[in-house]
Design a protein around this motif. Structure first.
Motif, PDB file in Angstrom:
ATOM      1  N   ARG A 205       0.828  -1.204   0.000  1.00 56.34           N
ATOM      2  CA  ARG A 205       0.000   0.000   0.000  1.00 56.34           C
ATOM      3  C   ARG A 205       0.866   1.260   0.000  1.00 56.34           C
ATOM      4  O   ARG A 205       0.515   2.261  -0.628  1.00 56.34           O
ATOM      5  CB  ARG A 205      -0.940  -0.021   1.205  1.00 56.34           C
ATOM      6  CG  ARG A 205      -2.030  -1.094   1.097  1.00 56.34           C
ATOM      7  CD  ARG A 205      -3.009  -1.034   2.260  1.00 56.34           C
ATOM      8  NE  ARG A 205      -4.128  -1.943   2.066  1.00 56.34           N
ATOM      9  CZ  ARG A 205      -4.342  -3.049   2.776  1.00 56.34           C
ATOM     10  NH1 ARG A 205      -3.493  -3.382   3.745  1.00 56.34           N
ATOM     11  NH2 ARG A 205      -5.383  -3.817   2.529  1.00 56.34           N
ATOM     12  N   CYS A 206       1.997   1.187   0.702  1.00 54.78           N
ATOM     13  CA  CYS A 206       2.911   2.325   0.729  1.00 54.78           C
ATOM     14  C   CYS A 206       3.450   2.612  -0.676  1.00 54.78           C
ATOM     15  O   CYS A 206       3.453   3.762  -1.131  1.00 54.78           O
ATOM     16  CB  CYS A 206       4.059   2.040   1.698  1.00 54.78           C
ATOM     17  SG  CYS A 206       5.092   3.461   2.081  1.00 54.78           S
ATOM     18  N   HIS A 207       3.904   1.570  -1.361  1.00 53.05           N
ATOM     19  CA  HIS A 207       4.379   1.726  -2.743  1.00 53.05           C
ATOM     20  C   HIS A 207       3.247   2.209  -3.650  1.00 53.05           C
ATOM     21  O   HIS A 207       3.423   3.153  -4.437  1.00 53.05           O
ATOM     22  CB  HIS A 207       4.904   0.390  -3.269  1.00 53.05           C
ATOM     23  CG  HIS A 207       6.326   0.104  -2.910  1.00 53.05           C
ATOM     24  ND1 HIS A 207       7.359   0.951  -3.220  1.00 53.05           N
ATOM     25  CD2 HIS A 207       6.893  -0.955  -2.274  1.00 53.05           C
ATOM     26  CE1 HIS A 207       8.502   0.438  -2.806  1.00 53.05           C
ATOM     27  NE2 HIS A 207       8.247  -0.726  -2.225  1.00 53.05           N
ATOM     28  N   ARG A 208       2.095   1.545  -3.568  1.00 52.36           N
ATOM     29  CA  ARG A 208       0.978   1.888  -4.455  1.00 52.36           C
ATOM     30  C   ARG A 208       0.563   3.345  -4.288  1.00 52.36           C
ATOM     31  O   ARG A 208       0.388   4.071  -5.282  1.00 52.36           O
ATOM     32  CB  ARG A 208      -0.210   0.975  -4.158  1.00 52.36           C
ATOM     33  CG  ARG A 208      -1.457   1.281  -4.990  1.00 52.36           C
ATOM     34  CD  ARG A 208      -2.702   0.711  -4.339  1.00 52.36           C
ATOM     35  NE  ARG A 208      -2.949   1.300  -3.030  1.00 52.36           N
ATOM     36  CZ  ARG A 208      -3.815   0.807  -2.142  1.00 52.36           C
ATOM     37  NH1 ARG A 208      -4.479  -0.297  -2.422  1.00 52.36           N
ATOM     38  NH2 ARG A 208      -3.988   1.405  -0.979  1.00 52.36           N
ATOM     39  N   ASP A 209       0.405   3.787  -3.035  1.00 46.53           N
ATOM     40  CA  ASP A 209      -0.061   5.153  -2.808  1.00 46.53           C
ATOM     41  C   ASP A 209       0.978   6.176  -3.241  1.00 46.53           C
ATOM     42  O   ASP A 209       0.622   7.275  -3.685  1.00 46.53           O
ATOM     43  CB  ASP A 209      -0.427   5.335  -1.335  1.00 46.53           C
ATOM     44  CG  ASP A 209      -1.656   4.521  -0.951  1.00 46.53           C
ATOM     45  OD1 ASP A 209      -2.453   4.198  -1.856  1.00 46.53           O
ATOM     46  OD2 ASP A 209      -1.816   4.182   0.237  1.00 46.53           O
ATOM     47  N   ARG A 210       2.261   5.822  -3.130  1.00 48.58           N
ATOM     48  CA  ARG A 210       3.289   6.731  -3.662  1.00 48.58           C
ATOM     49  C   ARG A 210       3.180   6.826  -5.177  1.00 48.58           C
ATOM     50  O   ARG A 210       3.288   7.913  -5.749  1.00 48.58           O
ATOM     51  CB  ARG A 210       4.679   6.222  -3.256  1.00 48.58           C
ATOM     52  CG  ARG A 210       5.786   7.229  -3.505  1.00 48.58           C
ATOM     53  CD  ARG A 210       7.163   6.645  -3.293  1.00 48.58           C
ATOM     54  NE  ARG A 210       7.502   5.698  -4.343  1.00 48.58           N
ATOM     55  CZ  ARG A 210       7.542   4.393  -4.188  1.00 48.58           C
ATOM     56  NH1 ARG A 210       7.237   3.846  -3.015  1.00 48.58           N
ATOM     57  NH2 ARG A 210       7.875   3.604  -5.197  1.00 48.58           N
ATOM     58  N   LEU A 215       0.481  10.749  -0.937  1.00 43.27           N
ATOM     59  CA  LEU A 215       1.573  10.640   0.010  1.00 43.27           C
ATOM     60  C   LEU A 215       1.078  10.541   1.446  1.00 43.27           C
ATOM     61  O   LEU A 215       1.706   9.868   2.275  1.00 43.27           O
ATOM     62  CB  LEU A 215       2.524  11.835  -0.139  1.00 43.27           C
ATOM     63  CG  LEU A 215       3.829  11.766   0.649  1.00 43.27           C
ATOM     64  CD1 LEU A 215       4.600  10.493   0.322  1.00 43.27           C
ATOM     65  CD2 LEU A 215       4.687  12.990   0.372  1.00 43.27           C
ATOM     66  N   GLN A 217      -1.530   8.925   2.511  1.00 42.72           N
ATOM     67  CA  GLN A 217      -1.863   7.523   2.739  1.00 42.72           C
ATOM     68  C   GLN A 217      -0.601   6.653   2.768  1.00 42.72           C
ATOM     69  O   GLN A 217      -0.514   5.685   3.528  1.00 42.72           O
ATOM     70  CB  GLN A 217      -2.821   7.032   1.663  1.00 42.72           C
ATOM     71  CG  GLN A 217      -4.172   7.722   1.707  1.00 42.72           C
ATOM     72  CD  GLN A 217      -5.120   7.244   0.616  1.00 42.72           C
ATOM     73  OE1 GLN A 217      -6.082   7.914   0.293  1.00 42.72           O
ATOM     74  NE2 GLN A 217      -4.839   6.089   0.043  1.00 42.72           N
ATOM     75  N   ALA A 218       0.381   7.002   1.942  1.00 46.52           N
ATOM     76  CA  ALA A 218       1.641   6.254   1.942  1.00 46.52           C
ATOM     77  C   ALA A 218       2.342   6.386   3.292  1.00 46.52           C
ATOM     78  O   ALA A 218       2.930   5.423   3.791  1.00 46.52           O
ATOM     79  CB  ALA A 218       2.555   6.747   0.826  1.00 46.52           C
ATOM     80  N   SER A 221       0.818   4.028   5.799  1.00 44.01           N
ATOM     81  CA  SER A 221       1.330   2.664   5.607  1.00 44.01           C
ATOM     82  C   SER A 221       2.771   2.554   6.081  1.00 44.01           C
ATOM     83  O   SER A 221       3.189   1.514   6.600  1.00 44.01           O
ATOM     84  CB  SER A 221       1.221   2.264   4.135  1.00 44.01           C
ATOM     85  OG  SER A 221      -0.132   2.202   3.725  1.00 44.01           O
ATOM     86  N   ALA A 244      10.180   0.894   1.132  1.00 45.72           N
ATOM     87  CA  ALA A 244       8.953   1.621   0.797  1.00 45.72           C
ATOM     88  C   ALA A 244       8.685   2.721   1.813  1.00 45.72           C
ATOM     89  O   ALA A 244       8.349   3.859   1.453  1.00 45.72           O
ATOM     90  CB  ALA A 244       7.771   0.653   0.743  1.00 45.72           C
ATOM     91  N   ALA A 248       8.759   7.012   1.285  1.00 47.46           N
ATOM     92  CA  ALA A 248       7.622   7.873   1.614  1.00 47.46           C
ATOM     93  C   ALA A 248       8.036   8.964   2.596  1.00 47.46           C
ATOM     94  O   ALA A 248       7.674  10.141   2.440  1.00 47.46           O
ATOM     95  CB  ALA A 248       6.484   7.035   2.191  1.00 47.46           C
TER      96      ALA A 248
END
Length: 490
Positions: A205-210, A215, A217-218, A221, A244, A248
């Protein structure tokens, strides 16, 4: 009738058995045929079939590798199927055992699944998971996981998160959460496996939101990663999750925290042979490092590991190329800076890294300003603004983009006598600079200028980068050399 009567009917009983049982193989090599058919001397049989034009061709002389014509193979497989599922599975099982001794993971998976040995297929895929991912074989891995079946993969301790990672790397971001939620609904999962999976989920989720520019949301995560990482086990969750989270935090302007997390990602990634987290870690460590010499060394460490095109294709070194471009620009190597920043932007766009795009665009604006190309400067700044319009939680990046605009609003000829770094100091940065000789704390400087302590910290970091120095005393000494400070130190 033709194939049964004229083709098979003309061969000996041993050759007919060879033809039928070897039809489970996609490609026919002597070793594989010996293992599957139980006939020693398969090479002679294969050569005989080619010589007699029995719908068999030599596909690769170096192997040697042979293939049956598609129509013949389909007929032979139908003949084998008439013997029953158990017989079909028996020959696929022999093939799986043979390919277990080779590097052909795809063949292992195909034959093991066909033999009803899904556990063996998953174990082999689990053993190769890191190498497959780092070598860019995501599509293949996705196909093999589909062969095994979602329910079985979800219950596997190593492969449970593999489809979600594949979705991330293939840009199928909407498929990540459903897969993660499916795992959470499984019964009978060991608590340690559940914890490992939760760490995978936070990293994903951290990668996806980035990637999506979310940011805020990242960062959420990233905090979840830090809460769970010490309790996780296994080779993959730790370094990938830490990388990840560090990225962020770096993009949120939290340099000190990011530095700590990224160093750990690098150490753990190197220890388990997980290169993507090391490349990612060194790149973002270079970004948050104040000392330009050390930053360049970190960037070079990241790029030295990008020995395969797949790692570059997955955008991993984008931030490292950005740092190289920034360092080249500060050193006055304009042509190098232009090439390095162009490469960073290409990778960031290809890898869907909008926040890195903004960093590159603002640095390109500074470069255009340096060479007097004001139209390109304005377009780079506008492009950065357009990217940030679709992001959330990016206050620090907005501030940096505004600073880049302020630093480049006057023609470079107005202060052409100054070095590149000094020429880029903003008015607010000059206000901070003038107070440094008096040895005030950050809080005291903030009170003098009626700004927050974090704002002063951001200005100090920017000043260090621009003047190519590492500490406050070095800033003062360098500023005096440049004639920016007249008053003596207090």
């Amino acid at each position: 009738r033709y194939l049964a009567g004229e083709v098979l009917g003309a061969r000996s009983a041993e050759e007919r058995e060879f033809l039928v049982t070897s039809s489970v193989l996609d490609e026919l090599t002597p070793g594989a045929c010996d293992a599957v058919t139980g006939i020693v001397g398969s090479l002679g049989v294969l050569r005989s079939l080619v010589a007699d034009r029995v719908f068999t061709v030599l596909a690769d002389p170096s192997g040697p590798t042979f293939m049956y014509h598609r129509l013949l193979r389909e007929f032979l497989q139908s003949q084998l199927a008439e013997r029953g599922e158990a017989e079909v599975a028996r020959y696929h099982s022999r093939a799986a055992d043979y390919f277990m001794t080779t590097a052909d993971t795809g063949a292992v998976v195909r034959h093991a699944v066909a033999a009803g040995r899904a556990a063996d297929a998953m174990d082999r895929l689990g053993d190769e998971f890191i190498d497959l991912a780092n070598n860019g074989r995501i599509e293949e891995m996705w196909t093999w996981i589909g062969m095994i079946g979602a329910e079985q993969v979800l219950a596997h301790p190593v492969l449970s998160s593999a489809p979600a990672w594949a979705s991330l790397n293939l840009g199928r971001y909407d498929e990540i959460d459903p897969w993660l939620e499916s795992f959470e609904m499984l019964d009978g999962v060991a608590e340690q496996d559940r914890l490992n999976f939760r760490l995978h989920g936070a990293a994903l989720r951290c990668h996806r939101d980035r990637h999506l520019g979310l940011l805020d949301q990242a960062i959420e995560s990233a905090e979840a990663v830090m809460a769970d990482v010490d309790r996780a086990s296994g080779l993959i969750p730790g370094p990938t999750a830490l990388a990840a989270a560090g990225a962020a935090l770096a993009l949120d302007g939290r340099g000190a925290r990011a530095d700590e997390v990224l160093r750990r990602a690098i150490a753990e990634g190197a220890a388990v042979g997980e290169p993507s987290s090391v490349v990612f870690g060194y790149g973002y460590l270079a970004f948050v490092t104040d000392d330009p010499v050390v930053a360049l060394a970190h960037a070079d460490s990241a790029l030295a590991m990008v020995t395969a095109p797949e790692l570059e294709r997955f955008h991993l070194p984008a931030i490292a190329w950005f740092v190289r471009g920034r360092c080249s620009q500060h050193a006055g190597r304009v042509a190098d800076a232009r090439d390095e920043l162009d490469r960073a932007l290409m990778l960031a766009e290809a890898g869907r890294e909008p926040l890195v795009e903004v960093l590159v665009l603002m640095q390109q604006a500074r470069l255009h300003h340096l060479v007097g190309d004001d139209d390109s400067r304005r377009e780079s700044l506008r492009a950065g603004e357009r990217v940030l319009e679709h992001t959330t939680g990016t206050a620090w990046l907005h501030e940096q983009l505004k600073a880049a605009g302020a630093a480049t609003r006057f023609a470079p000829t107005d202060d052409a006598h100054l070095p590149v770094g000094a020429r880029e100091l903003t008015g607010r940065e000059m206000d901070v600079l003038r107070l440094l000789p008096f040895d005030l704390t950050r809080r005291e400087i903030a009170r003098q200028l009626f700004v927050s302590e974090n704002t002063v910290k951001t200005h100090l970091t920017s000043i260090r980068h621009k003047l190519l120095v590492s500490g406050r005393r070095d800033i003062v000494d360098r500023a005096r050399e440049l004639g920016l400070l007249d008053q003596p130190a207090g």
